[in-house]
Enzyme design. Structure first.
Site, PDB file in Angstrom:
ATOM      1  N   ASN A 157      20.570  -8.692  11.475  1.00  0.00           N
ATOM      2  CA  ASN A 157      21.828  -7.972  11.662  1.00  0.00           C
ATOM      3  C   ASN A 157      21.864  -6.764  10.724  1.00  0.00           C
ATOM      4  OD1 ASN A 157      22.498  -8.937   9.077  1.00  0.00           O
ATOM      5  ND2 ASN A 157      23.638 -10.665   9.899  1.00  0.00           N
ATOM      6  N   ALA A 158      22.971  -6.048  10.740  1.00  0.00           N
ATOM      7  CA  ALA A 158      23.068  -4.809   9.962  1.00  0.00           C
ATOM      8  C   ALA A 158      22.920  -5.040   8.457  1.00  0.00           C
ATOM      9  CB  ALA A 158      24.383  -4.106  10.265  1.00  0.00           C
TER      10      ALA A 158
ATOM     11  N   TYR B   8      17.084  -4.446  14.075  1.00  0.00           N
ATOM     12  CA  TYR B   8      18.430  -4.947  13.819  1.00  0.00           C
ATOM     13  C   TYR B   8      19.484  -4.126  14.538  1.00  0.00           C
ATOM     14  CZ  TYR B   8      19.238  -1.187  10.396  1.00  0.00           C
ATOM     15  OH  TYR B   8      19.395   0.034   9.786  1.00  0.00           O
ATOM     16  N   CYS B   9      20.636  -4.761  14.714  1.00  0.00           N
ATOM     17  CA  CYS B   9      21.834  -4.105  15.242  1.00  0.00           C
ATOM     18  C   CYS B   9      23.009  -4.709  14.467  1.00  0.00           C
ATOM     19  CB  CYS B   9      21.961  -4.308  16.757  1.00  0.00           C
ATOM     20  SG  CYS B   9      22.011  -6.028  17.280  1.00  0.00           S
ATOM     21  N   LYS B  10      24.207  -4.454  14.875  1.00  0.00           N
ATOM     22  CA  LYS B  10      25.355  -4.902  14.089  1.00  0.00           C
ATOM     23  C   LYS B  10      25.318  -6.405  13.806  1.00  0.00           C
ATOM     24  CE  LYS B  10      30.355  -5.030  13.828  1.00  0.00           C
ATOM     25  NZ  LYS B  10      31.627  -4.792  14.511  1.00  0.00           N
TER      26      LYS B  10
END
Length: 163
Positions: free
Chosen positions: A22-23, A94-96
């Protein structure tokens, strides 16, 4: 008195040299260095980039929206990831929330550069990160990408993955 569980790590290993998170993962400098991460693929328009020295960032500017065109980004993104791996590094995607966009990109990479079918590639991602679930639009684009890879003979038309 209740027991408190340690927070899970911000990223998990999907395959050799491939991590998903994740972020928060981009800010985990010590963990990035320890994992040998040399490329962070930031699949978002808004999340911050990595803060570790020697870690490059590739931004894939898409929202987690089924209408977003992720497909056009898959080939150049997967190529950059493979270049980092061939140079001896590792990639963090990754993303939020580490759920939809990053899962889709990791799945595409495993199809394109590791020869896995869509189902097998996603199974690997899901095993590493149980919350992984590309949105329906991204899933449809992954299906189209698999068909393209099969047409180019990069992937076999019939799955050869072991059961």
């Amino acid at each position: 008195m209740g027991t408190s569980e340690a927070a899970p790590p911000p990223f998990a290993r999907v395959a050799p040299a491939l991590f998903i998170g994740n972020a928060r993962a981009a800010g985990a400098t010590e963990l990035l260095v320890r994992a040998g991460i040399t490329l962070c693929v930031n699949v978002s328009r808004q999340q911050p980039g990595p803060r570790a020295p020697g870690v490059a960032e590739l931004r894939v500017p898409v929202f987690d929206d089924p209408a977003e065109d992720l497909l056009t980004h898959l080939e150049p993104t997967c190529a950059a990831m493979e270049a980092a791996v061939r140079d001896g590094g590792s990639c963090l995607v990754y993303c939020k929330n580490g759920r939809s966009r990053s899962a889709a990109v990791c799945t595409a990479y495993l199809m394109r550069h590791r020869g896995h079918s869509l189902d097998r590639a996603f199974q690997m991602v899901k095993s590493a990160r149980p919350v992984a679930e590309p949105n329906l639009g991204f899933w449809a684009q992954l299906q189209k990408y698999e068909q393209t890879l099969q047409a180019q003979a990069i992937l076999p038309r019939e799955p050869i993955d072991p059961e």
